[in-house]
Design a protein around this motif. Structure first.
Motif, PDB file in Angstrom:
ATOM      1  N   ASP A  84       0.833  -1.199   0.000  1.00  0.00           N
ATOM      2  CA  ASP A  84       0.000   0.000   0.000  1.00  0.00           C
ATOM      3  C   ASP A  84       0.868   1.250   0.000  1.00  0.00           C
ATOM      4  O   ASP A  84       1.869   1.327   0.728  1.00  0.00           O
ATOM      5  N   ARG A  85       0.488   2.240  -0.789  1.00  0.00           N
ATOM      6  CA  ARG A  85       1.195   3.527  -0.802  1.00  0.00           C
ATOM      7  C   ARG A  85       0.373   4.537   0.020  1.00  0.00           C
ATOM      8  O   ARG A  85      -0.418   5.307  -0.508  1.00  0.00           O
ATOM      9  N   PHE A  86       0.548   4.477   1.323  1.00  0.00           N
ATOM     10  CA  PHE A  86      -0.183   5.370   2.225  1.00  0.00           C
ATOM     11  C   PHE A  86       0.165   6.837   1.975  1.00  0.00           C
ATOM     12  O   PHE A  86      -0.628   7.730   2.268  1.00  0.00           O
ATOM     13  N   ARG A  87       1.347   7.075   1.388  1.00  0.00           N
ATOM     14  CA  ARG A  87       1.784   8.459   1.159  1.00  0.00           C
ATOM     15  C   ARG A  87       0.938   9.189   0.121  1.00  0.00           C
ATOM     16  O   ARG A  87       0.962  10.412   0.056  1.00  0.00           O
ATOM     17  N   ARG A  88       0.203   8.429  -0.679  1.00  0.00           N
ATOM     18  CA  ARG A  88      -0.625   9.084  -1.703  1.00  0.00           C
ATOM     19  C   ARG A  88      -1.588  10.089  -1.092  1.00  0.00           C
ATOM     20  O   ARG A  88      -1.910  11.115  -1.700  1.00  0.00           O
ATOM     21  N   THR A  89      -2.108   9.768   0.088  1.00  0.00           N
ATOM     22  CA  THR A  89      -3.063  10.682   0.731  1.00  0.00           C
ATOM     23  C   THR A  89      -2.397  11.623   1.729  1.00  0.00           C
ATOM     24  O   THR A  89      -3.081  12.314   2.483  1.00  0.00           O
ATOM     25  N   ARG A  90      -1.066  11.641   1.756  1.00  0.00           N
ATOM     26  CA  ARG A  90      -0.348  12.521   2.674  1.00  0.00           C
ATOM     27  C   ARG A  90       0.403  13.645   1.966  1.00  0.00           C
ATOM     28  O   ARG A  90       0.731  14.652   2.593  1.00  0.00           O
TER      29      ARG A  90
ATOM     30  N   ARG B  67      -4.737  15.745   2.890  1.00  0.00           N
ATOM     31  CA  ARG B  67      -4.508  15.319   4.279  1.00  0.00           C
ATOM     32  C   ARG B  67      -5.661  15.766   5.179  1.00  0.00           C
ATOM     33  O   ARG B  67      -6.113  15.031   6.054  1.00  0.00           O
TER      34      ARG B  67
END
Length: 323
Positions: free
Chosen positions: A3-9, A15
């Motif tokens: 998962d690329r959690f950074r996409r929403t950060r 954010r």
């Protein structure tokens, strides 16, 4: 695949869109300490920014906090004369009753919560009538005068009553007394899980309520007991409490979460004096980014399950939110 959690950060707006927890001024109750006199505003050395105030100064403070978007206060009284049963708290002309009337007259929309207890009003500093034989608070005798105090607060115009003495059966006693007196719509916020904590030290300076003997461990909760903490709040819910509470909060976030998961009532946390003083001291020494840590702390309370936060930081939080 991961998962690329950074996409929403990465994006600031995104954010905010996915943020799970928020703190607003609607979450906050600001404690105020009132005493008789005029023109009195005395800062407490152990709690920078916290004052003992006469009623006229409390009214000025109410005007200020409303401009910040705060509209809920909890009042603590400091009487001129203390005795064995806390007579000032049982008098319609006592400091709390007088303060409630003046605040509600000047600011009808201010939501006024009253702390219902006896430790500030007794010469021994305990939360009720003393059982001389056992040198502890007589639970059932204290229930009787607690009901009297509740009616005094209700007649003065309190919007909510918050009994803090941790007496067994206090919620049922107050609910019955208030209903019988015609105040069936007056809510009760119970200090349902209140620990015998070392975090209260500075409060006893501002409220002048240090016990003259012993401690409060025979009626407040053992900090080691998680299951009992949940049972205390569940019991108060069953007796008719409208809102439950955990006090202190910072070292008890596990208890906050578990109570939230085991009751249907709104949950308040009390960010107490020792927690406040530690953060203020660390900030004054440049050890932390004070504003950032303050907001992170408030978020931790909400994330753990708190719906309401009583905090001496309320004005500072409101100012940060306005920015």
């Amino acid at each position: 695949m991961f998962d690329r959690f950074r996409r929403t950060r990465i994006n600031t707006t995104l954010r905010k869109l996915v943020r799970e927890t928020n703190v607003t001024t609607d979450d906050l109750i600001y404690p105020l300490f009132v005493r008789s006199g005029e023109g009195i505003k005395t800062e407490v050395a152990s709690m920078p920014g916290v004052y003992q105030m006469s009623i006229d100064e409390v009214l000025k403070e109410c005007a200020h906090i409303q401009k910040l978007g705060l509209n809920s206060i909890i009042l603590f009284g400091i009487p001129d004369v203390k005795d064995s049963i806390g007579s000032d708290s049982l008098c319609e002309h006592g400091i709390i009753a007088s303060a409630v009337r003046e605040v509600k007259k000047a600011y009808p929309d201010m939501f006024v919560v009253t702390d219902l207890c006896f430790c500030e009003y007794t010469d021994h500093g305990h939360c009720g009538i003393i059982d001389e034989e056992n040198q502890t608070v007589n639970n059932d005798a204290t229930l009787e005068i607690s009901a009297q105090q509740a009616i005094i607060h209700a007649k003065a115009g309190a919007d909510m009553i918050a009994p803090s003495g941790m007496m067994d059966g206090i919620i049922q006693t107050l609910r019955d007394a208030l209903d019988e007196a015609g105040y069936e719509n007056l809510p009760i916020m119970s200090y349902s899980t209140k620990f015998a904590s070392g975090y209260y030290g500075p409060f006893r300076d501002v409220a002048e309520s240090t016990p003259s003997f012993g401690d409060r461990a025979s009626y407040q909760m053992d900090p080691a007991n998680r299951r009992e903490a949940v049972a205390e709040s569940v019991s108060d819910e069953m007796q008719g409490a409208d809102i439950l509470m955990v006090k202190p909060v910072l070292a008890y976030l596990d208890v906050v979460r578990e109570i939230k998961d085991n009751t249907s009532k709104p949950l308040c946390v009390y960010n107490v004096s020792g927690e406040y003083a530690m953060l203020k001291m660390a900030g004054s020494q440049g050890l932390i980014d004070y504003d950032r840590v303050l907001m992170e702390t408030m978020l931790s309370f909400k994330r753990a399950g708190a719906d309401i936060i009583i905090t001496y930081h309320a004005k500072e939080v409101a100012e940060l939110l306005k920015k």
